[in-house]
Design a protein around this motif. Structure first.
Motif, PDB file in Angstrom:
ATOM      1  N   GLU A 178       2.998   2.484   2.997  1.00  0.00           N
ATOM      2  CA  GLU A 178       2.327   2.574   4.288  1.00  0.00           C
ATOM      3  C   GLU A 178       2.880   1.494   5.224  1.00  0.00           C
ATOM      4  O   GLU A 178       3.109   0.359   4.798  1.00  0.00           O
ATOM      5  CB  GLU A 178       0.824   2.369   4.109  1.00  0.00           C
ATOM      6  CG  GLU A 178       0.104   3.508   3.416  1.00  0.00           C
ATOM      7  CD  GLU A 178      -0.145   4.688   4.339  1.00  0.00           C
ATOM      8  OE1 GLU A 178       0.353   4.662   5.493  1.00  0.00           O
ATOM      9  OE2 GLU A 178      -0.812   5.635   3.895  1.00  0.00           O
ATOM     10  N   THR A 180      13.287   3.306   4.977  1.00  0.00           N
ATOM     11  CA  THR A 180      12.127   3.294   4.092  1.00  0.00           C
ATOM     12  C   THR A 180      12.412   2.415   2.876  1.00  0.00           C
ATOM     13  O   THR A 180      13.524   2.417   2.342  1.00  0.00           O
ATOM     14  CB  THR A 180      11.767   4.718   3.625  1.00  0.00           C
ATOM     15  OG1 THR A 180      12.906   5.311   3.012  1.00  0.00           O
ATOM     16  CG2 THR A 180      11.305   5.567   4.788  1.00  0.00           C
ATOM     17  N   LEU A 216       6.223   6.544  -0.897  1.00  0.00           N
ATOM     18  CA  LEU A 216       6.351   5.904   0.406  1.00  0.00           C
ATOM     19  C   LEU A 216       5.357   4.767   0.569  1.00  0.00           C
ATOM     20  O   LEU A 216       4.199   4.871   0.156  1.00  0.00           O
ATOM     21  CB  LEU A 216       6.117   6.929   1.519  1.00  0.00           C
ATOM     22  CG  LEU A 216       7.292   7.839   1.882  1.00  0.00           C
ATOM     23  CD1 LEU A 216       6.821   8.924   2.843  1.00  0.00           C
ATOM     24  CD2 LEU A 216       8.423   7.043   2.505  1.00  0.00           C
ATOM     25  N   ASP A 223       4.226  11.898  -3.001  1.00  0.00           N
ATOM     26  CA  ASP A 223       5.581  11.358  -2.902  1.00  0.00           C
ATOM     27  C   ASP A 223       6.383  12.186  -1.923  1.00  0.00           C
ATOM     28  O   ASP A 223       6.009  13.306  -1.565  1.00  0.00           O
ATOM     29  CB  ASP A 223       6.247  11.347  -4.282  1.00  0.00           C
ATOM     30  CG  ASP A 223       6.271  12.724  -4.933  1.00  0.00           C
ATOM     31  OD1 ASP A 223       7.162  13.523  -4.593  1.00  0.00           O
ATOM     32  OD2 ASP A 223       5.400  13.007  -5.771  1.00  0.00           O
ATOM     33  N   ARG A 224       7.476  11.616  -1.479  1.00  0.00           N
ATOM     34  CA  ARG A 224       8.361  12.294  -0.530  1.00  0.00           C
ATOM     35  C   ARG A 224       9.521  12.898  -1.295  1.00  0.00           C
ATOM     36  O   ARG A 224      10.233  12.200  -2.018  1.00  0.00           O
ATOM     37  CB  ARG A 224       8.860  11.285   0.510  1.00  0.00           C
ATOM     38  CG  ARG A 224       9.678  11.933   1.624  1.00  0.00           C
ATOM     39  CD  ARG A 224       9.916  10.981   2.766  1.00  0.00           C
ATOM     40  NE  ARG A 224      10.866   9.935   2.448  1.00  0.00           N
ATOM     41  CZ  ARG A 224      11.632   9.318   3.363  1.00  0.00           C
ATOM     42  NH1 ARG A 224      11.518   9.644   4.637  1.00  0.00           N
ATOM     43  NH2 ARG A 224      12.452   8.373   3.007  1.00  0.00           N
ATOM     44  N   ASP A 229       3.157  -1.551   7.549  1.00  0.00           N
ATOM     45  CA  ASP A 229       2.335  -2.763   7.509  1.00  0.00           C
ATOM     46  C   ASP A 229       3.121  -3.882   8.161  1.00  0.00           C
ATOM     47  O   ASP A 229       4.355  -3.891   8.120  1.00  0.00           O
ATOM     48  CB  ASP A 229       1.996  -3.108   6.053  1.00  0.00           C
ATOM     49  CG  ASP A 229       0.993  -4.231   5.943  1.00  0.00           C
ATOM     50  OD1 ASP A 229       1.419  -5.395   6.092  1.00  0.00           O
ATOM     51  OD2 ASP A 229      -0.187  -3.959   5.719  1.00  0.00           O
ATOM     52  N   HIS A 232      10.577   2.149  -5.882  1.00  0.00           N
ATOM     53  CA  HIS A 232       9.876   3.329  -5.367  1.00  0.00           C
ATOM     54  C   HIS A 232      10.471   4.632  -5.898  1.00  0.00           C
ATOM     55  O   HIS A 232      10.165   5.707  -5.375  1.00  0.00           O
ATOM     56  CB  HIS A 232       9.892   3.308  -3.839  1.00  0.00           C
ATOM     57  CG  HIS A 232       9.041   2.222  -3.246  1.00  0.00           C
ATOM     58  ND1 HIS A 232       8.014   2.450  -2.355  1.00  0.00           N
ATOM     59  CD2 HIS A 232       9.045   0.871  -3.439  1.00  0.00           C
ATOM     60  CE1 HIS A 232       7.440   1.306  -2.017  1.00  0.00           C
ATOM     61  NE2 HIS A 232       8.067   0.334  -2.658  1.00  0.00           N
ATOM     62  N   ARG A 281       0.851  -1.190   0.000  1.00  0.00           N
ATOM     63  CA  ARG A 281       0.000   0.000   0.000  1.00  0.00           C
ATOM     64  C   ARG A 281       0.888   1.242   0.000  1.00  0.00           C
ATOM     65  O   ARG A 281       1.885   1.302   0.726  1.00  0.00           O
ATOM     66  CB  ARG A 281      -0.917   0.007   1.228  1.00  0.00           C
ATOM     67  CG  ARG A 281      -1.987  -1.067   1.188  1.00  0.00           C
ATOM     68  CD  ARG A 281      -2.978  -0.931   2.334  1.00  0.00           C
ATOM     69  NE  ARG A 281      -2.302  -1.034   3.636  1.00  0.00           N
ATOM     70  CZ  ARG A 281      -2.261  -0.048   4.530  1.00  0.00           C
ATOM     71  NH1 ARG A 281      -2.813   1.112   4.255  1.00  0.00           N
ATOM     72  NH2 ARG A 281      -1.654  -0.234   5.690  1.00  0.00           N
ATOM     73  N   LEU A 282       0.535   2.221  -0.796  1.00  0.00           N
ATOM     74  CA  LEU A 282       1.331   3.436  -0.925  1.00  0.00           C
ATOM     75  C   LEU A 282       0.587   4.639  -0.374  1.00  0.00           C
ATOM     76  O   LEU A 282      -0.644   4.731  -0.478  1.00  0.00           O
ATOM     77  CB  LEU A 282       1.680   3.690  -2.403  1.00  0.00           C
ATOM     78  CG  LEU A 282       2.490   2.617  -3.129  1.00  0.00           C
ATOM     79  CD1 LEU A 282       2.679   3.006  -4.590  1.00  0.00           C
ATOM     80  CD2 LEU A 282       3.841   2.402  -2.462  1.00  0.00           C
ATOM     81  N   ARG A 283       1.352   5.574   0.199  1.00  0.00           N
ATOM     82  CA  ARG A 283       0.774   6.846   0.601  1.00  0.00           C
ATOM     83  C   ARG A 283       0.520   7.699  -0.642  1.00  0.00           C
ATOM     84  O   ARG A 283       1.225   7.581  -1.639  1.00  0.00           O
ATOM     85  CB  ARG A 283       1.728   7.597   1.528  1.00  0.00           C
ATOM     86  CG  ARG A 283       1.926   6.944   2.882  1.00  0.00           C
ATOM     87  CD  ARG A 283       2.778   7.821   3.768  1.00  0.00           C
ATOM     88  NE  ARG A 283       3.033   7.192   5.057  1.00  0.00           N
ATOM     89  CZ  ARG A 283       3.734   7.759   6.036  1.00  0.00           C
ATOM     90  NH1 ARG A 283       4.261   8.973   5.849  1.00  0.00           N
ATOM     91  NH2 ARG A 283       3.916   7.129   7.175  1.00  0.00           N
ATOM     92  N   GLU A 284      -0.471   8.543  -0.552  1.00  0.00           N
ATOM     93  CA  GLU A 284      -0.726   9.450  -1.665  1.00  0.00           C
ATOM     94  C   GLU A 284       0.416  10.455  -1.770  1.00  0.00           C
ATOM     95  O   GLU A 284       0.984  10.895  -0.774  1.00  0.00           O
ATOM     96  CB  GLU A 284      -2.048  10.187  -1.458  1.00  0.00           C
ATOM     97  CG  GLU A 284      -3.267   9.297  -1.622  1.00  0.00           C
ATOM     98  CD  GLU A 284      -4.553  10.095  -1.600  1.00  0.00           C
ATOM     99  OE1 GLU A 284      -4.467  11.346  -1.705  1.00  0.00           O
ATOM    100  OE2 GLU A 284      -5.622   9.488  -1.491  1.00  0.00           O
TER     101      GLU A 284
END
Length: 350
Positions: free
Chosen positions: A292, A309, A290, A250-251, A294, A326, A245-248
């Motif tokens: 999530e 990360t 990034l 980007d970093r 888990d 990523h 699962r990815l965060r909305e």
């Protein structure tokens, strides 16, 4: 190595040494015989080998140079010159190709041949026609099969500039190990899957079109490898064919959810396919998508940044595999694609 083991064994009471030889020498026969003779001076050495005029013609190890397969035919000094033939056999026993070769007494003659990818992937063995001994046959395993890989990137203005193209460095990394295709439409991807596609690479493709998504999902379940790279489009939204699962968003270097200096890579986990590769400390990452947190994230992580990360994650889906870098496939988010390590990583995935 065998001599060292014999030296370590308790052989003081040995009365004689008998060496049963097949008459084939890979270059260490003379030194091995001398070592046996010096091992126990009180024990006479007797070598039983075929008569010189009965030594067989043999095959050396096969070699792969891009699409060409080469194999040495080794002829003893006592064997007459003449013509011979190599039979390239498929897994079902049928002969794919007969390769003529002229024997040269006391020399190695190299036979070379090429076959279309589909036929070459079916090769099981290469053998000297008319010979039945073990040295006359070389078996080829899965390492000799040339993969078929499709490369797809989202449309961008960078496509016209090769060094900026999302596919430039990926194709350079995979070219030695596979036959590459760049399908222009979902229909082309479908046709490649039907023809036996090994791996599909998607560079910053956020959402796979609905018309091809079910077919790609089924292909992965049946054993296909889907390799994806991040980018602005994937960060903005994506389908379910991702390993974590990815965060909305980007970093990015300098943003609120980021680091103040570019991140380096940490040592690859022992369970990662990249384990053992040497990490170049000059490789840095300035932007990433990034994952999530888990409970399964660590088990799915093949590579991480220094802050922990994930840089590469993967998940088994059915009999297949989905892998996600990523970062982008070009140097926009990291200089990883510019490195030799990237080529080695592509090799491990392929």
């Amino acid at each position: 190595e065998l001599l060292e083991k014999l030296k370590a064994a308790k052989l003081a009471d040995t009365k004689s040494i008998l060496w049963l030889s097949d008459g084939l020498d890979v270059g260490s026969g003379k030194s091995f015989a001398e070592g046996l003779g010096n091992l126990l001076p009180q024990a006479p050495l007797r070598v039983i080998a075929p008569e010189a005029n009965k030594l067989p013609v043999g095959l050396g190890p096969a070699k792969l140079d891009k699409s060409e397969i080469a194999i040495d035919v080794l002829t003893p000094d006592t064997h007459p010159a003449g013509a011979a033939s190599l039979a390239v056999k498929a897994s079902n026993g049928r002969t794919l190709l007969d390769v003529p070769v002229t024997l040269a007494p006391g020399k190695a003659v190299t036979a070379r041949f090429t076959l279309p990818t589909a036929l070459r992937n079916d090769i099981q063995s290469i053998m000297l026609t008319g010979e039945t001994h073990a040295a006359a046959r070389q078996l080829l395993d899965d390492r000799w099969r040339r993969r078929t890989i499709a490369l797809v990137a989202a449309e961008s203005s960078e496509q016209a500039q090769p060094l900026l193209s999302p596919l430039h460095y990926v194709s350079r990394g995979l070219e030695p190990y596979a036959e590459l295709f760049t399908p222009a439409s979902p229909r082309d991807i479908s046709d490649l899957i039907d023809a036996g596609l090994s791996m599909l690479v998607l560079a910053d493709v956020g959402t796979i079109p609905d018309e091809i998504l079910p077919k790609i999902t089924d292909w992965v379940d049946k054993g296909g490898i889907l390799l994806r790279f991040a980018g602005p489009r994937l960060a903005a939204g994506h389908d379910d064919l991702i390993p974590v699962r990815l965060r909305e968003g980007d970093r990015t270097l300098g943003s609120a959810l980021s680091w103040e200096t570019p991140q380096t890579l940490q040592e690859f986990p022992r369970t990662s396919p990249f384990a053992g590769l040497t990490i170049d400390p000059r490789i840095t990452v300035t932007r990433q998508v990034l994952a999530e947190p888990d409970s399964d994230l660590a088990a799915k992580t093949w590579a991480s940044l220094a802050d922990g990360t994930p840089l590469v994650t993967a998940e088994t889906k059915g009999k297949g595999l989905v892998v996600l870098f990523h970062v982008t496939a070009n140097a926009n988010w990291s200089n990883l694609p510019l490195s030799g390590l990237f080529v080695e990583m592509m090799s491990r995935v392929a």
